[in-house]
Design an enzyme around this catalytic site. Structure first.
Site, PDB file in Angstrom:
ATOM      1  N   HIS A 141     108.143 151.618  81.123  1.00  0.00           N
ATOM      2  CA  HIS A 141     106.688 151.565  81.846  1.00  0.00           C
ATOM      3  C   HIS A 141     107.151 151.590  83.286  1.00  0.00           C
ATOM      4  O   HIS A 141     107.818 150.761  83.805  1.00  0.00           O
ATOM      5  CB  HIS A 141     106.101 150.013  81.625  1.00  0.00           C
ATOM      6  CG  HIS A 141     105.017 149.726  82.293  1.00  0.00           C
ATOM      7  ND1 HIS A 141     103.810 150.256  82.151  1.00  0.00           N
ATOM      8  CD2 HIS A 141     104.774 148.748  83.337  1.00  0.00           C
ATOM      9  CE1 HIS A 141     102.815 149.823  83.236  1.00  0.00           C
ATOM     10  NE2 HIS A 141     103.497 148.827  83.895  1.00  0.00           N
ATOM     11  N   GLY A 156     108.204 147.973  88.346  1.00  0.00           N
ATOM     12  CA  GLY A 156     107.750 146.498  88.810  1.00  0.00           C
ATOM     13  C   GLY A 156     106.639 146.110  87.859  1.00  0.00           C
ATOM     14  O   GLY A 156     106.026 146.740  86.875  1.00  0.00           O
ATOM     15  N   SER A 158     103.062 144.754  86.235  1.00  0.00           N
ATOM     16  CA  SER A 158     101.862 145.492  86.092  1.00  0.00           C
ATOM     17  C   SER A 158     100.918 145.154  87.448  1.00  0.00           C
ATOM     18  O   SER A 158     100.838 143.944  87.695  1.00  0.00           O
ATOM     19  CB  SER A 158     101.232 145.168  84.720  1.00  0.00           C
ATOM     20  OG  SER A 158      99.937 145.884  84.792  1.00  0.00           O
ATOM     21  N   GLY A 159     100.497 146.104  87.889  1.00  0.00           N
ATOM     22  CA  GLY A 159      99.254 145.913  89.194  1.00  0.00           C
ATOM     23  C   GLY A 159     100.081 145.559  90.441  1.00  0.00           C
ATOM     24  O   GLY A 159      99.273 145.594  91.525  1.00  0.00           O
ATOM     25  N   ILE A 160     101.370 145.892  90.485  1.00  0.00           N
ATOM     26  CA  ILE A 160     102.150 145.823  91.878  1.00  0.00           C
ATOM     27  C   ILE A 160     101.734 146.962  92.858  1.00  0.00           C
ATOM     28  O   ILE A 160     102.040 146.764  94.047  1.00  0.00           O
ATOM     29  CB  ILE A 160     103.723 145.647  91.573  1.00  0.00           C
ATOM     30  CG1 ILE A 160     104.507 145.086  92.592  1.00  0.00           C
ATOM     31  CG2 ILE A 160     104.160 147.161  91.046  1.00  0.00           C
ATOM     32  CD1 ILE A 160     104.332 143.591  93.042  1.00  0.00           C
ATOM     33  N   GLY A 161     101.598 148.032  92.322  1.00  0.00           N
ATOM     34  CA  GLY A 161     101.045 149.173  93.276  1.00  0.00           C
ATOM     35  C   GLY A 161     101.958 150.467  92.819  1.00  0.00           C
ATOM     36  O   GLY A 161     102.098 151.281  93.721  1.00  0.00           O
ATOM     37  N   LYS A 162     102.593 150.518  91.569  1.00  0.00           N
ATOM     38  CA  LYS A 162     103.287 151.692  91.211  1.00  0.00           C
ATOM     39  C   LYS A 162     102.461 153.044  91.366  1.00  0.00           C
ATOM     40  O   LYS A 162     103.116 153.986  91.937  1.00  0.00           O
ATOM     41  CB  LYS A 162     103.944 151.617  90.000  1.00  0.00           C
ATOM     42  CG  LYS A 162     104.918 150.376  89.966  1.00  0.00           C
ATOM     43  CD  LYS A 162     105.514 150.396  88.472  1.00  0.00           C
ATOM     44  CE  LYS A 162     104.476 150.161  87.405  1.00  0.00           C
ATOM     45  NZ  LYS A 162     104.126 148.972  87.556  1.00  0.00           N
ATOM     46  N   SER A 163     101.463 153.095  90.907  1.00  0.00           N
ATOM     47  CA  SER A 163     100.748 154.369  90.937  1.00  0.00           C
ATOM     48  C   SER A 163     100.061 154.623  92.056  1.00  0.00           C
ATOM     49  O   SER A 163     100.104 155.770  92.392  1.00  0.00           O
ATOM     50  CB  SER A 163      99.400 153.994  89.650  1.00  0.00           C
ATOM     51  OG  SER A 163     100.023 153.957  88.271  1.00  0.00           O
ATOM     52  N   ASP A 180     102.572 155.683  84.160  1.00  0.00           N
ATOM     53  CA  ASP A 180     102.507 154.432  83.532  1.00  0.00           C
ATOM     54  C   ASP A 180     103.725 154.588  82.317  1.00  0.00           C
ATOM     55  O   ASP A 180     104.428 153.287  82.181  1.00  0.00           O
ATOM     56  CB  ASP A 180     100.880 154.300  82.824  1.00  0.00           C
ATOM     57  CG  ASP A 180     100.754 153.038  82.133  1.00  0.00           C
ATOM     58  OD1 ASP A 180     101.262 152.215  82.694  1.00  0.00           O
ATOM     59  OD2 ASP A 180      99.881 153.002  81.131  1.00  0.00           O
ATOM     60  N   GLU A 205      95.955 156.169  86.402  1.00  0.00           N
ATOM     61  CA  GLU A 205      95.052 155.293  86.267  1.00  0.00           C
ATOM     62  C   GLU A 205      95.210 154.174  87.613  1.00  0.00           C
ATOM     63  O   GLU A 205      96.208 153.771  87.743  1.00  0.00           O
ATOM     64  CB  GLU A 205      95.179 154.071  85.047  1.00  0.00           C
ATOM     65  CG  GLU A 205      94.399 152.923  85.232  1.00  0.00           C
ATOM     66  CD  GLU A 205      94.643 151.816  84.239  1.00  0.00           C
ATOM     67  OE1 GLU A 205      94.000 150.867  84.273  1.00  0.00           O
ATOM     68  OE2 GLU A 205      95.635 152.085  83.501  1.00  0.00           O
ATOM     69  N   ARG A 246     119.251 143.970 103.255  1.00  0.00           N
ATOM     70  CA  ARG A 246     119.108 144.197 104.795  1.00  0.00           C
ATOM     71  C   ARG A 246     119.690 145.271 105.321  1.00  0.00           C
ATOM     72  O   ARG A 246     119.573 145.891 106.508  1.00  0.00           O
ATOM     73  CB  ARG A 246     118.923 142.977 105.556  1.00  0.00           C
ATOM     74  CG  ARG A 246     117.508 142.109 104.676  1.00  0.00           C
ATOM     75  CD  ARG A 246     117.443 140.877 105.476  1.00  0.00           C
ATOM     76  NE  ARG A 246     116.623 141.221 106.687  1.00  0.00           N
ATOM     77  CZ  ARG A 246     116.520 140.016 107.628  1.00  0.00           C
ATOM     78  NH1 ARG A 246     116.789 138.923 107.631  1.00  0.00           N
ATOM     79  NH2 ARG A 246     115.950 140.432 108.706  1.00  0.00           N
TER      80      ARG A 246
END
Length: 321
Positions: A141, A156, A158-163, A180, A205, A246
């Site tokens: 995924h 990451g 789901s919903g973290i901002g990959k797409s 996805d 998506e 860092r």
């Protein structure tokens, strides 16, 4: 993934130039092994180290040897050969097949297939086909993009901002490979190839917008069918990104299909330009690949400067004038 002889016969362009000599016999049986080889000494009667599960190829040398034997001895040698449960026997160079060979193949239910190719060319073409079919594979995924020629796999929760990150990269001229669902295949010992699911067909998506068609919006140059995975970019929330580096001196790795890949943890907070960070990750990978490690060079320069200052302090400490 399974591979059958019917799959080989149906390959586009007929790269192996195959002609079945025993009809439908054994064409739907899954091939058990990716190794293809000559039976060698098995035709001479020595079978102690014979590997029957391999795909067996009879070239000009083997057929000439069989034709040079007296008929009773040829039948005996071939009977010993076909006593094993062979997956398939190929005859290359469009050679005339001895009658005993065809008869025994039909009786034992072993597919016999002729190829018009020379033996060396047949080996050269069939090996990559078998390696690809039997290669270890898995499904992940995430989102995969080609950034400056570097395959970045974004992972990451789901919903973290990959797409959204990959969409921004596409808008900046980079290329989408998969979103996805990423299908990963291992080639050789340390190469991972990622591609999208055939049903997804480079759709993405975007939450709040829905499904979008990347080639339709950005053109065919914005996508590619597959790409080697070279760096894993792990997107995490700012509060949970405990292992974010860092300095660049810390080397993180992750393992996919027993292949180690460098892993970069990128903490996210509102307003952060993750797209530029992803481009920098790709460029840093290219620098390291060319032999330049910025963090290591900076660290060496810093240590050298500290040693020089320490030497001056020790010198002055001994000055009693």
């Amino acid at each position: 993934m399974t591979l059958t002889l019917r799959d080989l016969l149906a390959r586009r362009g007929d790269p192996l130039q195959l002609v079945p000599m025993t009809g439908e016999v054994g064409l739907d049986r899954p091939l058990p092994d990716p190794e293809v080889a000559s039976p060698g000494l098995a035709l001479a009667g020595y079978t102690s180290r014979f590997m029957p599960r391999r795909l067996h190829v009879l070239g000009e040398t083997e057929i000439t040897y069989l034709n040079g034997l007296p008929a009773p001895e040829r039948l005996a040698r071939l009977t010993t050969f076909f006593d094993f449960d062979l997956p398939v026997v190929f005859v290359t160079k469009n050679q005339e097949i001895p009658a005993e060979l065809s008869d025994l193949a039909r009786v034992r239910g072993i597919p016999l297939i002729k190829s018009k190719l020379k033996t060396a060319e047949f080996y050269r073409r069939i090996k990559p086909i078998l390696e690809a079919a039997f290669a270890p594979r898995t499904t992940l995924h995430g989102s995969l993009a080609d950034v400056y020629g570097v395959g970045l796999l974004f992972i990451g929760q789901s919903g973290i901002g990959k797409s959204e990150c990959v969409l921004d990269l596409v808008e900046r001229g980079h290329r989408l490979v998969a979103d996805d669902i990423v299908q990963v295949t291992r080639r050789s010992t340390d190469i991972l190839i990622g591609q999208g699911h055939e049903l997804a067909a480079h759709h993405m998506e975007i939450r709040g917008v829905g499904l979008i068609d990347i080639p339709a919006l950005f053109g065919i140059r914005a996508v590619r069918q597959q790409k080697r995975i070279e760096v894993v970019v792990q997107l995490e929330g700012w509060e949970t990104a405990q292992d974010a580096d860092r300095t660049g001196l810390q080397t993180l790795e992750t393992t996919i299909l027993e292949v180690s890949l460098p892993r970069v943890i990128v903490p996210l907070n509102p307003g952060k330009n993750i797209t530029v960070v992803a481009e920098v990750v790709a460029m840093m990978h290219l620098l390291r690949y060319s032999g330049v490690d910025v963090a290591a060079v900076f660290n060496e320069r810093l240590i050298r400067k500290m040693k020089e200052k320490q030497g001056v302090r020790e010198y002055l400490a001994e000055d009693y004038e």
